[in-house]
Design a protein around this motif. Structure first.
Motif, short mmCIF file in Angstrom:
data_model
loop_
_atom_site.label_atom_id
_atom_site.label_comp_id
_atom_site.label_asym_id
_atom_site.label_seq_id
_atom_site.Cartn_x
_atom_site.Cartn_y
_atom_site.Cartn_z
N LYS A 271 5.71 -0.76 3.55
CA LYS A 271 5.61 -1.35 4.51
C LYS A 271 4.37 -2.15 4.86
O LYS A 271 3.96 -2.64 6.37
CB LYS A 271 6.45 -0.67 5.39
N VAL A 272 4.15 -0.67 5.45
CA VAL A 272 2.89 -0.28 6.14
C VAL A 272 1.56 -1.05 5.46
O VAL A 272 0.94 -1.73 6.33
CB VAL A 272 2.44 0.75 7.18
N ALA A 273 1.60 -0.78 4.70
CA ALA A 273 0.45 -1.20 3.70
C ALA A 273 0.44 -3.32 3.49
O ALA A 273 -0.82 -3.76 3.58
CB ALA A 273 1.15 -1.03 2.56
N GLU B 133 -2.28 4.40 7.52
CA GLU B 133 -0.93 4.61 7.26
C GLU B 133 -0.60 5.15 6.24
O GLU B 133 0.17 5.81 5.80
CB GLU B 133 -0.29 4.11 8.06
N ALA B 134 -0.57 3.81 5.61
CA ALA B 134 -0.64 4.03 4.37
C ALA B 134 -1.49 5.00 3.22
O ALA B 134 -0.28 4.98 2.36
CB ALA B 134 -0.50 2.41 3.36
N ILE B 135 -1.64 5.04 2.79
CA ILE B 135 -2.67 6.07 2.40
C ILE B 135 -2.38 7.96 2.97
O ILE B 135 -1.96 8.44 1.67
CB ILE B 135 -4.03 6.08 2.81
N VAL C 134 3.61 6.83 -7.52
CA VAL C 134 2.83 7.09 -6.29
C VAL C 134 1.06 6.38 -6.10
O VAL C 134 0.63 5.84 -5.58
CB VAL C 134 2.97 8.59 -5.64
N ALA C 135 1.02 6.89 -7.35
CA ALA C 135 -0.20 6.78 -7.94
C ALA C 135 -0.88 5.60 -8.01
O ALA C 135 -1.99 5.31 -7.52
CB ALA C 135 -0.86 7.55 -9.02
N SER C 136 -0.34 4.61 -8.04
CA SER C 136 -0.66 3.22 -8.54
C SER C 136 -0.74 2.56 -7.37
O SER C 136 -1.61 1.66 -6.59
CB SER C 136 0.58 3.01 -8.82
N ALA D 116 -3.49 0.70 -5.37
CA ALA D 116 -3.70 -0.86 -4.87
C ALA D 116 -4.50 -0.64 -3.52
O ALA D 116 -5.39 -1.63 -3.41
CB ALA D 116 -2.19 -1.14 -4.85
N VAL D 117 -4.03 0.65 -3.22
CA VAL D 117 -4.70 0.98 -1.58
C VAL D 117 -6.33 0.57 -1.42
O VAL D 117 -6.98 -0.01 -0.69
CB VAL D 117 -3.93 1.33 -0.75
N LEU D 118 -6.51 1.69 -1.96
CA LEU D 118 -8.35 2.11 -2.40
C LEU D 118 -8.48 1.04 -3.09
O LEU D 118 -10.30 0.27 -2.76
CB LEU D 118 -8.25 2.88 -2.94
N THR D 119 -8.15 -0.08 -3.77
CA THR D 119 -8.74 -1.24 -4.58
C THR D 119 -8.99 -1.95 -3.51
O THR D 119 -9.45 -2.92 -3.34
CB THR D 119 -7.81 -1.40 -5.49
N GLU D 120 -7.58 -2.45 -2.62
CA GLU D 120 -7.86 -3.54 -1.40
C GLU D 120 -8.93 -2.80 -0.78
O GLU D 120 -9.45 -4.27 0.01
CB GLU D 120 -6.48 -4.15 -0.92
#
Length: 156
Positions: A50-52, A59-61, A77-79, A83-87
């Motif tokens: 939701k926060v992402a 906060e998402a991380i 969880v890893a995925s 995805a956030v790190l990729t973003e």
């Protein structure tokens, strides 16, 4: 008479308004209870998603890392964290995370992680690595349409 520059005051007001909006968003997303009060990884992942979606990357991380502490063998969880790190275009951290997850999971649970790793390689412009990642997937020779589509994207 002193002349006051209104720009710093407007800038400060905008910062305060943005902080209040983010705080309100967090409170609204956390209803009926804060995710910290929930002890399972699924609640952390749901809150992280939701926060992402609202661009609150730190906060998402935090939420995905908390979920990983609770359930370190959960490929979702890893995925999501990757995805956030990729973003955020932190490709090396995302790839490192996916490598660790792939190494620690049973092969049948890693197909989506290999595909994600391939997409990161494509984002970096490395088609050879992208193809190698797809070839390493345990579902590579199963004739799956989604995986074949990924292979076609690499070849084009």
């Amino acid at each position: 008479m002193t002349i006051v520059d209104p720009i710093p005051m407007v800038t400060r007001a905008l910062r305060l308004a943005r902080a209040a909006a983010i705080a309100g968003l967090l409170v609204g997303l956390a209803q009926p209870a804060f995710a910290d009060a929930r002890s399972n990884a699924k609640a952390q992942v749901d809150f992280g998603n939701k926060v992402a979606q609202n661009g609150l990357w730190k906060e998402a991380i935090y939420r995905f890392e908390k979920a990983a502490e609770i359930d370190p063998r959960n490929p979702e969880v890893a995925s999501n964290l990757a995805a956030v790190l990729t973003e955020l275009r932190d490709y090396s951290a995302a790839e490192h995370l996916l490598d660790r997850a792939i190494a620690g999971l049973p092969p049948q649970s890693t197909s989506s992680l290999w595909r994600q790793k391939s997409r990161i390689a494509l984002d970096r412009g490395d088609t050879t690595a992208a193809m190698n990642d797809l070839d390493a997937s345990p579902s590579r020779n199963m004739g799956l349409a989604g995986l074949n589509h990924e292979v076609a994207n690499v070849m084009l």
